[in-house]
Design an enzyme around this catalytic site. Structure first.
Site, PDB file in Angstrom:
ATOM      1  N   ARG A 188       5.446  -8.157  -0.810  1.00 35.31           N
ATOM      2  CA  ARG A 188       5.332  -6.961  -1.621  1.00 35.31           C
ATOM      3  C   ARG A 188       6.042  -5.693  -0.999  1.00 35.31           C
ATOM      4  O   ARG A 188       6.007  -5.420  -0.015  1.00 35.31           O
ATOM      5  CB  ARG A 188       3.753  -6.665  -1.912  1.00 35.31           C
ATOM      6  CG  ARG A 188       3.258  -7.487  -2.923  1.00 35.31           C
ATOM      7  CD  ARG A 188       1.718  -7.468  -3.141  1.00 35.31           C
ATOM      8  NE  ARG A 188       1.069  -7.641  -1.993  1.00 35.31           N
ATOM      9  CZ  ARG A 188      -0.353  -7.403  -1.733  1.00 35.31           C
ATOM     10  NH1 ARG A 188      -0.772  -7.014  -3.012  1.00 35.31           N
ATOM     11  NH2 ARG A 188      -0.920  -7.668  -0.811  1.00 35.31           N
ATOM     12  N   CYS A 244       0.558  -1.141   0.021  1.00 39.92           N
ATOM     13  CA  CYS A 244      -0.052   0.165  -0.088  1.00 39.92           C
ATOM     14  C   CYS A 244       0.822   1.282  -0.105  1.00 39.92           C
ATOM     15  O   CYS A 244       0.784   1.955  -1.069  1.00 39.92           O
ATOM     16  CB  CYS A 244      -0.958  -0.041   1.288  1.00 39.92           C
ATOM     17  SG  CYS A 244      -2.015  -1.413   1.100  1.00 39.92           S
TER      18      CYS A 244
HETATM   19  C1  UGA Z   1      -1.294   0.500   5.559  1.00 37.47           C
HETATM   20  C2  UGA Z   1      -2.040   1.465   6.372  1.00 37.47           C
HETATM   21  O1  UGA Z   1      -1.609   1.407   7.751  1.00 37.47           O
HETATM   22  C3  UGA Z   1      -3.471   0.875   6.408  1.00 37.47           C
HETATM   23  O2  UGA Z   1      -4.097   1.753   7.189  1.00 37.47           O
HETATM   24  C4  UGA Z   1      -4.043   0.714   5.003  1.00 37.47           C
HETATM   25  O3  UGA Z   1      -5.291   0.218   5.100  1.00 37.47           O
HETATM   26  C5  UGA Z   1      -3.138  -0.240   4.029  1.00 37.47           C
HETATM   27  O4  UGA Z   1      -1.926   0.464   4.136  1.00 37.47           O
HETATM   28  C6  UGA Z   1      -3.734  -0.091   2.830  1.00 37.47           C
HETATM   29  O5  UGA Z   1      -3.883   0.851   2.184  1.00 37.47           O
HETATM   30  O6  UGA Z   1      -4.338  -1.021   2.684  1.00 37.47           O
HETATM   31  P1  UGA Z   1      -0.093  -1.901   5.918  1.00 37.47           P
HETATM   32  O7  UGA Z   1       0.627  -1.713   4.723  1.00 37.47           O
HETATM   33  O8  UGA Z   1      -0.899  -3.565   6.069  1.00 37.47           O
HETATM   34  O9  UGA Z   1      -1.139  -0.897   6.268  1.00 37.47           O
HETATM   35  O10 UGA Z   1       1.073  -1.744   6.979  1.00 37.47           O
HETATM   36  P2  UGA Z   1       1.472  -0.789   8.133  1.00 37.47           P
HETATM   37  O11 UGA Z   1       1.572  -1.400   9.534  1.00 37.47           O
HETATM   38  O12 UGA Z   1       0.952   0.447   7.927  1.00 37.47           O
HETATM   39  O13 UGA Z   1       3.073  -0.783   7.820  1.00 37.47           O
HETATM   40  C7  UGA Z   1       3.636  -0.443   6.674  1.00 37.47           C
HETATM   41  C8  UGA Z   1       5.126  -0.168   6.757  1.00 37.47           C
HETATM   42  O14 UGA Z   1       5.642   0.690   7.281  1.00 37.47           O
HETATM   43  C9  UGA Z   1       5.801  -1.368   6.939  1.00 37.47           C
HETATM   44  O15 UGA Z   1       6.837  -1.783   5.938  1.00 37.47           O
HETATM   45  C10 UGA Z   1       6.165  -1.179   8.375  1.00 37.47           C
HETATM   46  O16 UGA Z   1       7.588  -1.778   8.658  1.00 37.47           O
HETATM   47  C11 UGA Z   1       6.543   0.318   8.096  1.00 37.47           C
HETATM   48  N1  UGA Z   1       6.392   1.115   9.537  1.00 37.47           N
HETATM   49  C12 UGA Z   1       5.451   1.271  10.123  1.00 37.47           C
HETATM   50  C13 UGA Z   1       7.852   1.757   9.995  1.00 37.47           C
HETATM   51  O17 UGA Z   1       8.947   1.674   9.299  1.00 37.47           O
HETATM   52  N2  UGA Z   1       7.697   2.657  11.087  1.00 37.47           N
HETATM   53  C14 UGA Z   1       6.402   2.827  11.799  1.00 37.47           C
HETATM   54  O18 UGA Z   1       6.318   3.441  12.688  1.00 37.47           O
HETATM   55  C15 UGA Z   1       5.068   1.914  11.229  1.00 37.47           C
END
Ligand code: UGA
Length: 450
Positions: A334, A267
């Protein structure tokens, strides 16, 4: 037969399956439609094609309410609301590929009693374009509602059943009202539910923009803290302390301030790019998003610099990657940081071994030239250096003394700041996190317990 409205869900990927099972759990009969006959057969047998905590159990619990089929007419017969959850992957230009969405639109019959409810992430203006297509095809009675999805992989079921907000974009009329009723149980008590969900009932374009802007903002927050981490490394500050101090300000908030080796997943990278392209296509240069994307790319590559600082040339060095999925509690590879990292390491002449508790099978399909280990200890044995890429909880339990003695070298790069640096150093590891101040341990000779 349940008293709740039956629905159809088109597309049985992460979003489709979670939406289907979530509404089934709330009491609706759900017809899930997918063009992939093999996938539908597996789902009919009760096999869940993705790893998502709690999903298999909830499918099993609601089996009687769930129908899986390749036949769209089953959904059209039983339901008036058809939730669309098909993929919208990026094209070469960075725009979203809407071919799967258009295939669904074209497959709809003329009808005055059906509505498409868009869950897939689409550019602003898609709803308007679809309504135009409906008109051209003589289907102007077909209603359209935008209802973006905000679930996070790894906690998707909880996110569905207890959301922060539900966003519904429509032009008034029965379809938007019906979608609101479906979500009623997960709204706040003031709104007639028993959960936390606030309701944003708005126009279609604004609903579409809420989704893109939310993901772009969260990605910006991550790139911002990653840049702060990089400055912390230059100045001797500790980004974990800094993030804590910043996050206590209500206006900033503590979430999404974890520095690391960049964001991945299906995403953020896609949606940030899609919003940038969308702005560009309409004549606006979204400067900030260029930086967000670039910082994220560089962040993955900085790990190589940390390894070189400690090991010199990487030629012939054995590097273990702990965690391969883009984040914990998912098998989704992904845009995972491990893909870029392993490719860079191999290009620099290193030998790469990887381990992931759940994503090994998916990783095997994508990681070229990477040896896959069956456990963390197998991956670590004989390694010159290890990079913790994904913060799976089991890595927090690593016996660091055993890690140090099984490795050939002693360099431990913690790409997610998961471990206690002092404990790692006293176990004899040359430990370096992300943004944790100076890393004088780089000069400490191998085996030192300093
Ligand atoms: C993200 C959004 O958080 C959701 O609200 C949204 O619905 C979704 O995309 C989507 O559009 O379908 P997701 O991709 O499942 O969700 O995962 P996240 O938990 O948001 O993490 C995304 C990335 O950010 C990961 O690689 C994680 O390691 C990284 N991240 C997250 C960080 O590096 N630091 C943080 O503090 C938080």
């Amino acid at each position: 037969m349940s008293s709740r409205e039956p629905i159809g869900v088109i597309g049985t990927g992460y979003v489709g399956l979670v939406t289907a099972v979530g509404f089934a759990e709330l009491g609706s009969d759900v017809v899930c439609v997918d063009i992939d006959a093999g996938k539908v057969e597996r789902l009919q047998r009760g096999e869940i094609p993705i790893y998502e905590p709690g999903l298999a159990e909830l499918v099993e619990k609601n089996r009687e309410r769930l129908t899986f089929t390749t036949d769209l007419s089953v959904a059209l017969d039983r339901a008036r609301l058809l939730f669309v959850a098909v993929g919208t992957p990026p094209t070469y230009s960075g725009d979203a590929d809407l071919s799967a969405v258009h295939a669904v639109v074209n497959a709809m019959p003329a009808s005055d009693r059906h509505a498409l409810v868009m869950k897939s992430t689409v550019p602003v203006g898609t709803g308007e374009a679809i309504k135009r297509v409906f008109e051209e095809q003589g289907k102007s009675g077909f209603r359209y509602v935008s209802c973006p999805e905000f679930l996070k992989e790894g906690s998707a079921i909880d996110d569905f059943l207890d959301p922060d907000r539900v966003v519904i974009g429509d032009e008034g009329g029965w379809a938007g009202d019906a979608v609101t009723e479906l979500y009623r149980p997960v709204l706040t008590p003031e709104l007639g539910g028993s959960k936390r969900g606030e309701l944003v009932r708005t126009d279609i374009k604004s609903a579409e923009m809420v989704k893109l802007a939310s993901n772009a903002f969260l990605a910006t927050k991550i790139s911002f803290i990653n840049e702060i981490a990089n400055v912390c490394e230059e100045t001797g500050a500790d980004v974990v302390e800094v993030a804590k101090g910043m996050g206590l300000d209500d206006r900033i908030g503590s979430k999404f301030l974890k520095a690391g080796i960049g964001f991945g997943g299906s995403c953020f990278p896609k949606d940030v790019n899609a919003l940038k392209q969308l702005a560009g296509n309409s004549g606006y240069h979204f400067q900030l998003l260029n930086a967000v994307i670039e910082v994220n790319e560089l962040q993955k590559r900085r790990v190589i610099g940390k390894l070189q600082k400690n090991l010199g040339s990487l030629v012939g060095k054995r590097i273990a990657l702990l965690g391969l999925a883009f984040k914990p509690e998912t098998d989704d590879m992904r845009e995972a940081s491990s893909l870029v990292l392993s490719a860079r390491l191999i290009a620099d002449g290193a030998e790469v071994v990887g381990y992931d508790p759940i994503a090994a099978e998916e990783a095997g399909k994508l990681l070229k030239g990477v040896e896959l280990a069956g456990s963390a200890s197998e991956a670590l044995a004989g390694a010159d250096a290890v990079v913790l890429v994904t913060e799976w909880p089991e890595f927090k339990e690593l016996d660091l003394a055993a890690v140090a003695s099984s490795m050939r070298g002693n360099v431990f790069i913690d790409g997610r700041n998961l471990l206690d640096g002092d404990a790692a150093r006293s176990a004899g590891l040359v430990y370096e996190g992300i943004g944790r101040g100076y890393a004088p341990q780089a000069d400490v000779p191998a085996g030192s317990s300093l």
